[in-house]
Structure formats: C-alpha cells, structure tokens
Design a protein around this motif. Structure first.
Motif, PDB file in Angstrom:
ATOM      1  N   HIS A   1      79.237 106.837 -45.382  1.00 32.85           N
ATOM      2  CA  HIS A   1      80.580 106.331 -44.918  1.00 32.85           C
ATOM      3  C   HIS A   1      81.132 107.785 -44.410  1.00 32.85           C
ATOM      4  O   HIS A   1      82.143 107.546 -43.476  1.00 32.85           O
ATOM      5  CB  HIS A   1      81.340 106.245 -46.515  1.00 32.85           C
ATOM      6  N   ARG A   2      81.051 108.959 -45.051  1.00 32.07           N
ATOM      7  CA  ARG A   2      81.345 110.265 -44.464  1.00 32.07           C
ATOM      8  C   ARG A   2      81.080 110.693 -43.147  1.00 32.07           C
ATOM      9  O   ARG A   2      81.712 111.508 -42.376  1.00 32.07           O
ATOM     10  CB  ARG A   2      81.469 111.198 -45.481  1.00 32.07           C
ATOM     11  N   GLN A   3      79.977 109.926 -42.743  1.00 35.51           N
ATOM     12  CA  GLN A   3      79.293 110.171 -41.230  1.00 35.51           C
ATOM     13  C   GLN A   3      80.010 109.421 -40.285  1.00 35.51           C
ATOM     14  O   GLN A   3      79.717 109.462 -38.924  1.00 35.51           O
ATOM     15  CB  GLN A   3      77.859 110.333 -41.563  1.00 35.51           C
ATOM     16  N   THR A   4      80.887 108.342 -40.607  1.00 33.78           N
ATOM     17  CA  THR A   4      81.271 107.376 -39.757  1.00 33.78           C
ATOM     18  C   THR A   4      82.420 107.790 -38.902  1.00 33.78           C
ATOM     19  O   THR A   4      83.159 108.981 -39.459  1.00 33.78           O
ATOM     20  CB  THR A   4      81.663 106.009 -40.346  1.00 33.78           C
ATOM     21  N   GLU A   5      82.570 107.335 -37.737  1.00 35.16           N
ATOM     22  CA  GLU A   5      83.796 107.899 -36.951  1.00 35.16           C
ATOM     23  C   GLU A   5      84.882 107.696 -37.529  1.00 35.16           C
ATOM     24  O   GLU A   5      85.931 108.610 -37.249  1.00 35.16           O
ATOM     25  CB  GLU A   5      83.641 107.610 -35.287  1.00 35.16           C
ATOM     26  N   GLY A   6      85.004 106.529 -38.019  1.00 35.09           N
ATOM     27  CA  GLY A   6      86.453 106.211 -38.843  1.00 35.09           C
ATOM     28  C   GLY A   6      86.863 107.352 -39.795  1.00 35.09           C
ATOM     29  O   GLY A   6      87.791 107.581 -40.245  1.00 35.09           O
ATOM     30  N   PHE A   7      85.495 107.753 -40.626  1.00 30.74           N
ATOM     31  CA  PHE A   7      86.262 108.778 -41.826  1.00 30.74           C
ATOM     32  C   PHE A   7      86.629 110.167 -41.098  1.00 30.74           C
ATOM     33  O   PHE A   7      87.396 110.724 -41.480  1.00 30.74           O
ATOM     34  CB  PHE A   7      85.017 108.919 -42.629  1.00 30.74           C
ATOM     35  N   LYS A   8      85.649 110.464 -40.203  1.00 27.05           N
ATOM     36  CA  LYS A   8      85.769 111.788 -39.293  1.00 27.05           C
ATOM     37  C   LYS A   8      87.280 111.837 -38.800  1.00 27.05           C
ATOM     38  O   LYS A   8      87.801 112.992 -38.563  1.00 27.05           O
ATOM     39  CB  LYS A   8      84.392 112.005 -38.397  1.00 27.05           C
ATOM     40  N   LYS A   9      87.641 110.960 -38.135  1.00 30.24           N
ATOM     41  CA  LYS A   9      88.969 111.052 -37.504  1.00 30.24           C
ATOM     42  C   LYS A   9      90.393 111.007 -38.604  1.00 30.24           C
ATOM     43  O   LYS A   9      91.291 111.374 -37.877  1.00 30.24           O
ATOM     44  CB  LYS A   9      89.058 109.837 -36.456  1.00 30.24           C
ATOM     45  N   LYS A  10      89.968 110.589 -39.876  1.00 34.50           N
ATOM     46  CA  LYS A  10      91.130 110.509 -40.656  1.00 34.50           C
ATOM     47  C   LYS A  10      91.510 111.729 -40.857  1.00 34.50           C
ATOM     48  O   LYS A  10      90.579 112.481 -41.609  1.00 34.50           O
ATOM     49  CB  LYS A  10      90.766 109.363 -41.719  1.00 34.50           C
ATOM     50  N   THR A  11      92.810 111.984 -40.882  1.00 33.92           N
ATOM     51  CA  THR A  11      93.347 113.109 -41.865  1.00 33.92           C
ATOM     52  C   THR A  11      93.622 112.741 -43.072  1.00 33.92           C
ATOM     53  O   THR A  11      93.657 111.796 -43.356  1.00 33.92           O
ATOM     54  CB  THR A  11      94.692 113.845 -40.897  1.00 33.92           C
ATOM     55  N   ILE A  12      93.765 113.843 -43.916  1.00 38.19           N
ATOM     56  CA  ILE A  12      94.058 113.757 -45.193  1.00 38.19           C
ATOM     57  C   ILE A  12      95.588 112.932 -45.380  1.00 38.19           C
ATOM     58  O   ILE A  12      95.645 112.413 -46.039  1.00 38.19           O
ATOM     59  CB  ILE A  12      93.830 114.858 -46.090  1.00 38.19           C
TER      60      ILE A  12
END
Length: 239
Positions: free
Chosen positions: A222-233
């Motif tokens: 999940h953390r390797q997906t582009e969706g996760f990587k582009k999300k800011t906190i």
C-alpha cells in the motif's frame, strides 16, 4: 454485503489508518477523493459536516474512530472478550487525546481550522470547520519544539501497555490477533516520526511495533503505491 465506499480528501490525515486496515485485511472498497474546491457541495451530506465517511451499503458513518470500530466489529478486529475490547478502546482514546492535544500555544488550533485553502493558490474557498491532521500546525515554528517536548509523556503509557503485550514481536497492541487499534497506532507513530525522526528512540517497543507494521507485506505494498506516495499528511505547506 456490497463494497464499502470510503470518502475523504486526497491526503492521509484522518483517513490513512482506515486505508491501512482495508489494505492489510484485503477488504475490497472503492474510494472517492474529494477536491477541496468542491467540499462545500459534499459537506451537507455528512451528519456532522465532516469526513472521513464510510458508506456500508445504505448505512453512512462519519468520524474516524466510529468507522474503525464499525470495521472492527464486522471483521473480528476488536479483540477477544470484553476486557480486550475495553483495553482497545482505552488505548484508542489516548491516541485521540494526543490528536486533540492542548499543549501548543493558545494561538494555535491543533485540530480544527476555520478556513480551507486551495492547495495551489491558498485562496480561501470555504469557511467551514474541517479536520486538519495534527502535523499541520505542529510544524509551525512556534509550535513544533514545545509539542515535541511533550511526546515522552504521551508515548510512555503506550510503551508500557504494548510492552506488556510484547507488541514489538507480535505486532498486536492488545491480545494475540490484529485489531483496528494496530492500524490507528501505526499511523499516529508514523506521523510523529515524520515530525521528529528520533521520537521513538527511547521507546523500543513502539519502535519495534512500528517496524513490524512497516514490514507487513500488504501495508508495504500500500505504501509503495503512487496514490500513497503522492498524498501529503495534511493540506498545508508544512509536512
């Protein structure tokens, strides 16, 4: 049972612990990511005018903790027996206390802000009150260091309780099986490690628990997906 429908902004904020649970448990869901500019159209649809929101068929739930508990009940992620359930609630409530910490200077509002900015131009687009993740305002220069200084007192109860359960090895905050609390705990620790990379140095059980969760294959995926990587906190300029 139909597919869950999860509704939140395109950021981690109050939504990521729920996404971790979905990912790690292999629960199918669809997600609607709300752009801030259209939030005023969504807001009246929510019981308390806020997200995250989970739609379970025709049943709509808002409030992160209510969603986590609902999923915990439905998917056997709420401990074994009354005592474990209560202990899960107790620790979860302390996580909420941290999020709602009142230790910052009084001119800073840690949880809510009464204006919402366009991410690119920072133009005021809504005067509604929405959730802002804890990290957004503690990164302000006059709030970061005082807040970090309070973390040992906040984390020590976690360290004691999780040590009693050998959570650094089992990956379970309470009992011998996964609960929704594990995803909530992982998320709050992960956020604080962004704020202060050394914040767990004196808490070996919390550090080991966090590492254990990081290494779970589905969480890692999940953390390797582009969706996760582009999300800011959070939505603001400070990460």
């Amino acid at each position: 049972m139909g597919k869950y429908h999860f509704i939140y902004f395109d950021l981690r904020g109050r939504g990521e612990s729920i996404r971790y649970l979905f990912a790690d448990q292999g629960i199918d869901y669809e997600e609607t990511l709300i752009d801030f500019t259209v939030w005023p159209k969504w807001k009246p649809q929510m019981q308390f005018g806020q997200v995250p929101c989970l739609r379970d068929d025709d049943f709509q739930i808002v409030q992160m903790n209510a969603i986590l508990r609902h999923l915990g009940r439905k998917h056997s992620l709420y401990g074994e027996g009354i005592e474990e359930m209560t202990k899960i609630d107790m620790i979860s409530d302390h996580i909420e206390d941290i999020i709602k910490s009142e230790t910052l200077p009084s001119n800073l509002d840690l949880i809510y802000i009464t204006k919402l900015f366009d991410a690119e131009n920072f133009v005021l687009v809504d005067k509604g009150i929405i959730f802002i993740c804890v990290v957004d305002l503690i990164f302000q220069e006059n709030g970061k260091e005082p807040y970090i200084a309070t973390l040992p007192d906040k984390f020590q109860p976690f360290e004691k309780l999780l040590s009693e359960n050998d959570a650094g090895k089992t990956g379970c905050c309470v009992g011998s099986k996964k609960s929704f609390l594990d995803y909530n705990m992982f998320d709050i620790l992960d956020i604080h490690l962004v704020l202060s990379p050394s914040c767990l140095d004196k808490f070996p059980t919390l550090a080991a628990f966090h590492q254990h969760m990081l290494e779970r294959p589905k969480i890692d995926a999940h953390r390797q997906t582009e969706g996760f990587k582009k999300k800011t906190i959070n939505y603001g300029p400070n990460q």
